[in-house]
Design a protein around this motif. Structure first.
Motif, PDB file in Angstrom:
ATOM      1  N   THR A 179       0.812  -1.221   0.000  1.00  0.00           N
ATOM      2  CA  THR A 179       0.000   0.000   0.000  1.00  0.00           C
ATOM      3  C   THR A 179       0.840   1.262   0.000  1.00  0.00           C
ATOM      4  N   ARG A 203      -2.444  -2.550   5.852  1.00  0.00           N
ATOM      5  CA  ARG A 203      -3.418  -2.108   6.853  1.00  0.00           C
ATOM      6  C   ARG A 203      -4.338  -1.009   6.335  1.00  0.00           C
ATOM      7  N   ASN A 204      -3.946  -0.364   5.266  1.00  0.00           N
ATOM      8  CA  ASN A 204      -4.722   0.748   4.716  1.00  0.00           C
ATOM      9  C   ASN A 204      -5.806   0.192   3.797  1.00  0.00           C
ATOM     10  N   ARG A 205      -7.031   0.122   4.289  1.00  0.00           N
ATOM     11  CA  ARG A 205      -8.124  -0.485   3.510  1.00  0.00           C
ATOM     12  C   ARG A 205      -8.398   0.297   2.231  1.00  0.00           C
ATOM     13  N   ALA A 207      -6.302   2.031   0.417  1.00  0.00           N
ATOM     14  CA  ALA A 207      -5.252   1.732  -0.560  1.00  0.00           C
ATOM     15  C   ALA A 207      -5.425   0.334  -1.143  1.00  0.00           C
ATOM     16  N   GLY A 350       0.890   7.505  -0.663  1.00  0.00           N
ATOM     17  CA  GLY A 350       0.177   6.276  -0.976  1.00  0.00           C
ATOM     18  C   GLY A 350       0.334   5.853  -2.419  1.00  0.00           C
TER      19      GLY A 350
END
Length: 499
Positions: A179, A203-205, A207, A350
């Motif tokens: 991500t 962990r970045n939903r 992304a 990102g």
């Protein structure tokens, strides 16, 4: 020339007048058209990353440019050539283990530091001096949007890691750090190289959703929980079979346990490539189990940057369209706004977000919109058609005119339909440049665009039947419109207005 200078760690960059660089033997001088600003640049300039830069220094990590002077030993490069400048400089006096410096950025060991003292300055300048072997010709399309092609400094890094790991077509790859800026690039590059499936943990939903939306079922996103056993099982299951290769691109802030969990999903006889920054600022060692490596015949290797030939390979992937730059969000900054560029890059680290410096441009804030900027500057030499633009508040305008009487060719349409920043068709997912690939002798598929909001376009396809060999462009019909004239069918025009 003007350049942005790091005078000391922790201080903002300062724009100064410096002497123009001169090319010696084995060197070229390049006019810098665009250079990417890494998301972690602020950490480097603030001293947090302990990079071996020696102020005062002009920083930068390579860029797109046009050759101004070549040294006496250049046999193929010429002044005026559009080129990519690779910042990874190797010493020439040891072919087996050359010292390496990242020009204007970092170095390795005492030999790399000596090299950095000679090739001290990077690409945050109007001109830079580059070793001849670090300059690579670019296709003409790169000259139409050098700011977008400056992302070569991002994509070449994971490409080098994927080459090091021997990624083969149809294989399953897991990208640790998928991500992030480099990790998301690894996903895109791997698919362009023919990977059958890419497992993308993170962990970045938002992304993860972006990666899935862009690449479809070949990407398998895996939301991480922080529990090693749970995450390892989820990543293995997402592979849908053996995972052939793992590449790690996590930043220094990530724990070594995250790398270990990802690495241990690889199959027997699989490969693990380490390219991230884990451990560089302290923390626990990676601690991969010796018996696991040995009994599963796993290959673990590190890879810093990439071989010189990787530059040629990644340029070919871009030129062929296998790796598509069009969906990337590119924000440009002039040299006077270099500190704004550094701050923007830090907050946009990102997937597929780029902050790009255009040193030769003039930057001006927009009326009623002080935080947004557009850049203007020297345009690439017109080949067959040229365009100019004006902007009224809340509107876009485009004037197009033929620069020659000869019939239009396949790349004319993409070359002329250009306006800047928020009014720029060429900076959105469906670009005017795509026009060149969407017509034949009988018809032209034109793309018009309407604002949905400040950052989103609604794209509307329009079909106009013409003899495209005789397409020419007439002047615009007024402010706030996009007008295209096709004399072969009279004065028929399509005009688009915001909203």
């Amino acid at each position: 020339m003007r350049a942005a200078v790091l005078t000391r760690f922790g201080a903002p960059l300062t724009v100064r007048e410096l002497p123009d660089p001169e090319a010696g033997g084995g060197e070229v001088v390049v006019e810098v058209l665009a250079t990417c600003v890494p998301p972690y640049a602020g950490e480097v300039f603030g001293g947090e990353r302990n990079y071996p830069l020696v102020p005062p220094v002009v920083p930068g990590v390579g860029g797109v440019g046009r050759i101004v002077h070549v040294g006496p030993d250049a046999t193929r490069l010429r002044a005026g050539d559009l080129v990519w400048c690779d910042c990874t400089v190797r010493s020439r006096d040891d072919a087996l283990t050359p010292d390496i410096t990242l020009q204007g950025w970092s170095s390795r060991g005492e030999g790399g530091a000596r090299l950095a003292r000679y090739l001290h300055d990077g690409s945050f300048a109007e001109r830079m001096r580059v070793p001849t072997e670090n300059v690579f010709p670019l296709p003409a399309a790169a000259g139409e949007d050098p700011a977008r092609w400056a992302a070569l400094s991002v994509h070449t890094i994971p490409y080098g890691g994927l080459l090091a790991g021997g990624l083969a077509a149809g294989e399953t790859l897991l990208v640790s750090g998928a991500t992030g800026n480099l990790g998301s690039s690894a996903v895109a590059v791997a698919l362009a190289m023919g990977a059958g499936r890419v497992v993308a943990p993170g962990r970045n939903r938002a992304a993860l959703d972006l990666l899935a939306d862009r690449f479809g079922p070949r990407v398998r996103p895996v939301p991480l929980t922080g529990d090693e056993d749970t995450d390892r099982a989820a990543m293995s299951a997402a592979g849908g079979g053996p995972i052939d290769m793992v590449i790690d691109l996590l930043p220094p802030s990530a724990p070594s346990s995250a790398v270990r969990v990802a690495a241990m999903t690889v199959r027997e006889y699989g490969r693990v490539v380490l390219m991230g920054g884990v451990g560089m600022l302290g923390g626990d060692d990676l601690a991969l189990p010796y018996p696991w490596i040995m009994r599963n015949s796993v290959t673990v290797r590190g890879q810093w940057m990439y071989p010189r030939t990787a530059n040629v390979g990644i340029i070919r992937l871009l030129a062929s369209g296998a790796l598509d730059l069009a969906p990337e969000r590119v924000r440009t900054f002039g040299l006077d706004a270099v500190n704004d560029a550094v701050a923007y890059a830090a907050s946009h680290g990102g997937p597929f977000d780029r902050a790009t410096l255009v040193p030769g441009a003039t930057v001006r804030p927009r009326a009623g919109d002080p935080d947004r900027r557009e850049h203007t500057g020297p345009s690439p030499p017109a080949r067959r058609a040229v365009g100019s633009h004006e902007r009224a508040d809340g509107e876009i305008a485009l004037r197009l005119h033929p620069s020659t009487r000869r019939p239009a060719q396949r790349d004319d349409l993409g070359a002329v339909v250009r306006v800047s920043d928020r009014g720029c068709l060429s900076r959105r997912h469906h670009t005017a440049e795509r026009l060149a690939g969407r017509y034949d002798r009988a018809e032209a598929h034109l793309l018009a665009a309407r604002f949905v909001d400040d950052d989103t376009w609604r794209v509307v396809p329009i079909l106009i039947r013409v003899n495209v060999r005789r397409v020419a462009f007439g002047p615009a019909g007024g402010a706030g419109r996009i007008c295209m004239e096709f004399p072969i069918i009279g004065n028929s025009m399509y005009c688009g207005r915001r909203g």
